[in-house]
Design an enzyme around this catalytic site. Structure first.
Site, PDB file in Angstrom:
ATOM      1  N   CYS A   1       0.844  -1.193   0.000  1.00 44.66           N
ATOM      2  CA  CYS A   1       0.000   0.000   0.000  1.00 44.66           C
ATOM      3  C   CYS A   1       0.875   1.238   0.000  1.00 44.66           C
ATOM      4  O   CYS A   1       2.102   1.148   0.085  1.00 44.66           O
ATOM      5  CB  CYS A   1      -0.951   0.007   1.200  1.00 44.66           C
ATOM      6  SG  CYS A   1      -0.122   0.274   2.779  1.00 44.66           S
TER       7      CYS A   1
ATOM      8  N   CYS B   1       3.444   1.758   2.800  1.00 45.43           N
ATOM      9  CA  CYS B   1       4.735   1.084   2.644  1.00 45.43           C
ATOM     10  C   CYS B   1       5.702   1.981   1.883  1.00 45.43           C
ATOM     11  O   CYS B   1       6.864   2.150   2.272  1.00 45.43           O
ATOM     12  CB  CYS B   1       4.566  -0.234   1.894  1.00 45.43           C
ATOM     13  SG  CYS B   1       3.493  -1.444   2.689  1.00 45.43           S
TER      14      CYS B   1
ATOM     15  N   ASP C   1       7.447  29.126 -32.992  1.00 45.51           N
ATOM     16  CA  ASP C   1       8.568  29.493 -33.857  1.00 45.51           C
ATOM     17  C   ASP C   1       8.201  29.119 -35.292  1.00 45.51           C
ATOM     18  O   ASP C   1       7.668  28.035 -35.532  1.00 45.51           O
ATOM     19  CB  ASP C   1       9.825  28.744 -33.417  1.00 45.51           C
ATOM     20  CG  ASP C   1      11.001  29.018 -34.324  1.00 45.51           C
ATOM     21  OD1 ASP C   1      11.401  30.185 -34.439  1.00 45.51           O
ATOM     22  OD2 ASP C   1      11.504  28.052 -34.936  1.00 45.51           O
TER      23      ASP C   1
END
Length: 740
Positions: A16, A19, A435
Site C-alpha cells: 500500500c 509502505c 517558432d
C-alpha cells in the site's frame, strides 16, 4: 549508479501507499540521499550526493524495513500475450483467490441463508473458513508482522487485525459462548442469538474480497505499464552487419558506431543511422504516431526500431545502445513515471499517518460503543468495519497509475512528458508562441529566384554567395549553398564570420563578400539600388525571404529563398485556439513575410524581425502581461525561450539542446502534435484529480459510516476492495485516449 549519482531500485513487498511512504522516509534520512518511492511502479528513484553512501547501503536500508530491493531487470518484458504469465506474485495471488473463494462461498451461504443451515453447521463453517483465514490471508498476516517488528503499521495491519479479530471472536463464541455450547442454529450472522455470534463469514469473505481487489489491482497496474514495456521491446534483436563485403548477423548490442548494416524489407532498423545506399519507405508509427511511411534515400537519417516497408537499405550506425532515440524516449517516459506531481505529496503525507489514525479510530469506536450501548457484538462489528473499510491504497495509486498509463500512451503517440509537474502547466497555459521555421513551416528552405544587378552574371552571383553561405548553418544559407553547388564546385572562403539573424561575411577569391538582410547591409553603408529595392519589396510582400549579396562595397544582386508551410499547421493552430490558447507567431523574417505566413495558418498576432537572442525577451514580455506562455520550437536558438516559457514543447525533429530544455517533446515533426500533447496532459491531470477526489471522498464518507455502525464488515470489505480497483481502472481509461 549513473554519473549524476542517481540509481533506480525495484522494490518488492509493498502492499500500500503507507509502505512506499515508510521506505521513502527511511531512504531520505541517509546523508546526501534524495529518494522518491512510487507504489504503482514499485520502484525507488534515488539520487546520492554523498560518496560515503553506496548502492549496497540503499539496498540494506530497504531490506532492513522488511522489503526486498534489487536493481531493476533491464531485459524488456514486452511481447507477452498473457499479461500475468511467469509472474510468481500474480500466480500465487490468483491461487489464493480461487481456493479461498471456493471455500468461502458455502460459509457465506450458510451464515446468510437459513435454508442452508443444519444442526451444528457452525463447525463446518469453521472447517472451511480456517484455511481461508490462515492460508488465504497469510500475505496480510506476514506483512503485518514484518511491519510490527519495525514498529510500523500499514494497510495489511488493518486487514490482518480485522480478519483475525473476526476469526478469534468466532472461536471464542463457538468454544465458550452459547453458539458453541448449545449448538444453536443462528438465523443470520448479524442478528444476536443468545448473546453469542460468530463472524466466520466476515473473516473469510473479507479475505476473498481483498484478495480479489489485490489481484485485479495488480493486473491493472501491470496493464498500465504495458506501453513502456512495449516501447522497450520495440528494438531489433539482431542485425545483418556488413563487414569486409559480407553480411554477418550479430546481436544488436554488438553493433558499434560507424558500422554499416543491411535492412531488408519488413525488417526493423537496428539503430539510429544514416542511409548509405538504397531507397525505401520507413514506417515510424510506433515511435511518432504517424501512420504514413516516410520516404528515405542516401543521406537521410533513420531511427532505430522503425520498420523498412520498401526496398533494401544500407545504413551506417550513428548512435547505438543508450544513445539512441528509442533509449532516450524510454528514459524520459521512465523518469516521468517515477516522479511525483505536487498534488501527490499531500496524499503521501496523509498515507504516512493514515493507518495509525485508523487503528486509533477503531479502538475509540469499540470503546465508545461499549460505553454507550454495552452491546459487545455491535461494538465489535463497528470496530472491525472501521479497520476493514479504510483504504490508503487508493490515495497512493491515484497519481502514479494515471501517470503510468498517460505517459505510456503519450509515448505511443509520439508525445514525451518530461515530468508530472508539467501537467499543471498545461492546464494554466493561455498563450502559445510558435517558432516559424521548422515548426509552422517545414524549415527546408529552397532557392526560388536569383536577381542579379545590372552587369552582374547570375552564375557568378550564385557562386560568390554560395561560397560564403556554405560555411553557415542557417537554413537560408544552406539553401543558397545547395543551389550553388548544383552549378559546380565552390571556392574556399576565408575569414568567415556569422552574425546571428543578420548574415555572413568572408573572403572569396580576394573579395570581401557580405550576404545577409538588406537592412543589415545598409548598416555597412551598402544600399540597394532602386530596381533591386523595388524587387525586394515585392518579393517580401509575397512572404518570401530576400537576401542581398555584395562584394567590394556594392550590392551585386538578390537571392530569393522560400519556405513551405506544413500541411497540418493550419489545422493545428485552429485546434490550439479551440483549447483556449492564443497563438503568437515568432520569426526572424520581415514583417511582410511574417504576416503572409500568419494569415495562411490563421494566426492574428505575430512578432517579426526577432533575432535569436531576443526570443527570450518576447516570451518574458508576454509573461509580464500576466500570460502563462507555452513555446513550441525546434532549434538551438529556441532552447533559451523553451526554458524561459511556463511550458516548453520541443519538436523531436529538432536539436538535442531544444529537447533537453523543453517540458514536452513531440517526437514527430508535425505541429498537430502540440495540441495533442496539451490535450493528453490535461486529460491525465483530470484523471489524477478524479482519482484523488474519489480516494479522499471514499475515506471521508466511509469511515464515519463505519464508526456509526451503519456498515457491516462484509460490505466494508467489498467497498475497500472496490476502491483501489476503481482508481486503477479509471486510470486505464487513458489507454483509449485518441487526440482527434
Amino acid at each position: 549508479m549513473t554519473a549524476d549519482g542517481s540509481l533506480d531500485l525495484a522494490i518488492e513487498g509493498m502492499t500500500c501507499a503507507s509502505c512506499a511512504a515508510r521506505i521513502e522516509k527511511k531512504l531520505n534520512r541517509l546523508d546526501g540521499v534524495s529518494a522518491t518511492v512510487n507504489y504503482a511502479t514499485e520502484t525507488a528513484h534515488v539520487t546520492v550526493s554523498d560518496d560515503s553512501v553506496s548502492g549496497d547501503d540503499l539496498l540494506a536500508t530497504v531490506e532492513g524495513l522488511g522489503y526486498h530491493a534489487r536493481l531493476p531487470v533491464t531485459e524488456p518484458e514486452g511481447g507477452r500475450s498473457d499479461e500475468d504469465r511467469d509472474d510468481p506474485a500474480l500466480v500465487s495471488l490468483r491461487q489464493r483467490l480461487v481456493v479461498s473463494g471456493v471455500l468461502s462461498l458455502p460459509v457465506l451461504l450458510m451464515a446468510m441463508v437459513p435454508a442452508f443451515q443444519f444442526d451444528n453447521w457452525q463447525w463446518l463453517s469453521l472447517t472451511l473458513a480456517s484455511p481461508v483465514v490462515v492460508w488465504g490471508a497469510w500475505p496480510f498476516h506476514r506483512a503485518a508482522w514484518l511491519n510490527l517488528r519495525h514498529g510500523a503499521a500499514t494497510m495489511d495491519t488493518l486487514i490482518s487485525v480485522g480478519v483475525s479479530a473476526a476469526y478469534l471472536w468466532s472461536l471464542y463464541a463457538l468454544f465458550f459462548g452459547e453458539a458453541g455450547m448449545a449448538g444453536m442454529t443462528m438465523q443470520l450472522s448479524f442478528t444476536a442469538s443468545g448473546g453469542s455470534e460468530i463472524y466466520l463469514e466476515v473473516a473469510s469473505a473479507v479475505t476473498v474480497f481483498i484478495l480479489a481487489g489485490r489481484y485485479f489491482e495488480a493486473r491493472a497496474k501491470r496493464r498500465s505499464g504495458a506501453a513502456l514495456r512495449a516501447l522497450l521491446d520495440m528494438g531489433a534483436k539482431d542485425v545483418a552487419v556488413l563487414r569486409d563485403g559480407t553480411e554477418e548477423r550479430v546481436p544488436v548490442d554488438r553493433l558499434a558506431v560507424a558500422d554499416e548494416f543491411v535492412v531488408r524489407p519488413g525488417e526493423k532498423v537496428a539503430t539510429d543511422g544514416v542511409v548509405v545506399a538504397g531507397t525505401s519507405a520507413v514506417d515510424a508509427s510506433m515511435l511518432t504516431g504517424e501512420s504514413v511511411p516516410v520516404e528515405v534515400a542516401p543521406g537521410d537519417a533513420v531511427v532505430g526500431a522503425t520498420v523498412n516497408v520498401g526496398g533494401r537499405l544500407l545504413v551506417r550506425a550513428t548512435r547505438v545502445g543508450a544513445d539512441t532515440q528509442l533509449a532516450q524516449m524510454a528514459r524520459l517516459v521512465t523518469a516521468a513515471q517515477t516522479g511525483k506531481a505536487p498534488v501527490q505529496r499531500l496524499a503521501d503525507r496523509i498515507s504516512a499517518v493514515f493507518v495509525p489514525v485508523v487503528i486509533a479510530v477503531a479502538l475509540s469506536t469499540l470503546v465508545g460503543w461499549l460505553l454507550a450501548t454495552g452491546d459487545v457484538e455491535a461494538s465489535f462489528s463497528a470496530a472491525v468495519a472501521v479497520l476493514i473499510i479504510a483504504c490508503p491504497c487508493a490515495l497512493g495509486l491515484a497519481t502514479p497509475t494515471a501517470l503510468l498509463v498517460g505517459t505510456g500512451r503519450g509515448a505511443q503517440l509520439g508525445i514525451l512528458i518530461k515530468g508530472p509537474e508539467i501537467l499543471e502547466s498545461t492546464r494554466r497555459v493561455d498563450t502559445v508562441v510558435l517558432d516559424k521555421t521548422g515548426t509552422v513551416t517545414t524549415g527546408r528552405m529552397s532557392l526560388v529566384g536569383v536577381v542579379p544587378d545590372e552587369g552582374v552574371d547570375e552564375a557568378e552571383l550564385l557562386r560568390m554567395a554560395g561560397a560564403v553561405e556554405h560555411a553557415s548553418e542557417h537554413p537560408v544559407g544552406r539553401a543558397i549553398a545547395a543551389a550553388a553547388q548544383e552549378h559546380g564546385d565552390l571556392p574556399t572562403v576565408e575569414a568567415f564570420q556569422s552574425h546571428q539573424g543578420r548574415g555572413v561575411q568572408g573572403l572569396v577569391d580576394g573579395h570581401a563578400v557580405v550576404v545577409g538582410r538588406p537592412s543589415w547591409l545598409a548598416e555597412w553603408s551598402v544600399h540597394l539600388t532602386p530596381a533591386p529595392a523595388q524587387e525586394a519589396a515585392q518579393v517580401q510582400a509575397e512572404g518570401r525571404t530576400v537576401v542581398a549579396a555584395s562584394w567590394d562595397g556594392r550590392v551585386r544582386g538578390l537571392l530569393v529563398v522560400s519556405d513551405t508551410i506544413k500541411p497540418t499547421s493550419a489545422d493545428a493552430v485552429a485546434e490550439l485556439v479551440r483549447l483556449g490558447l492564443e497563438p503568437v507567431l515568432l520569426t526572424g523574417d520581415n514583417e511582410r513575410a511574417a504576416r503572409s505566413v500568419a494569415a495562411e495558418v490563421g494566426i492574428t498576432r505575430f512578432v517579426a524581425d526577432v533575432l535569436p537572442q531576443d526570443k527570450v525577451d518576447v516570451v518574458a514580455g508576454l509573461q509580464a502581461e500576466g500570460r502563462v506562455v507555452a513555446v513550441v520550437g525546434d532549434g538551438v536558438n529556441d532552447a533559451a525561450a523553451l526554458a524561459t516559457a511556463d511550458l516548453g514543447l520541443a519538436m523531436g525533429t529538432g536539436t538535442d539542446v531544444a529537447i533537453e530544455a523543453s517540458d514536452l517533446t513531440l517526437v514527430r515533426g508535425d505541429l498537430q502534435a502540440a495540441p495533442d500533447a496539451i490535450k493528453l496532459s490535461r486529460r491525465v491531470l483530470r484523471t489524477i484529480q478524479g482519482n484523488l477526489f474519489w480516494a479522499f471522498a471514499y475515506n471521508v464518507a466511509a469511515i464515519p459510516l463505519a464508526v456509526a455502525g451503519l456498515l457491516n464488515p462484509l460490505i466494508a470489505g467489498l467497498a475497500m476492495a472496490f476502491s483501489s480497483v476503481f482508481v486503477v481502472s479509471n486510470s486505464l481509461r487513458l489507454r483509449r485516449f485518441t487526440p482527434r
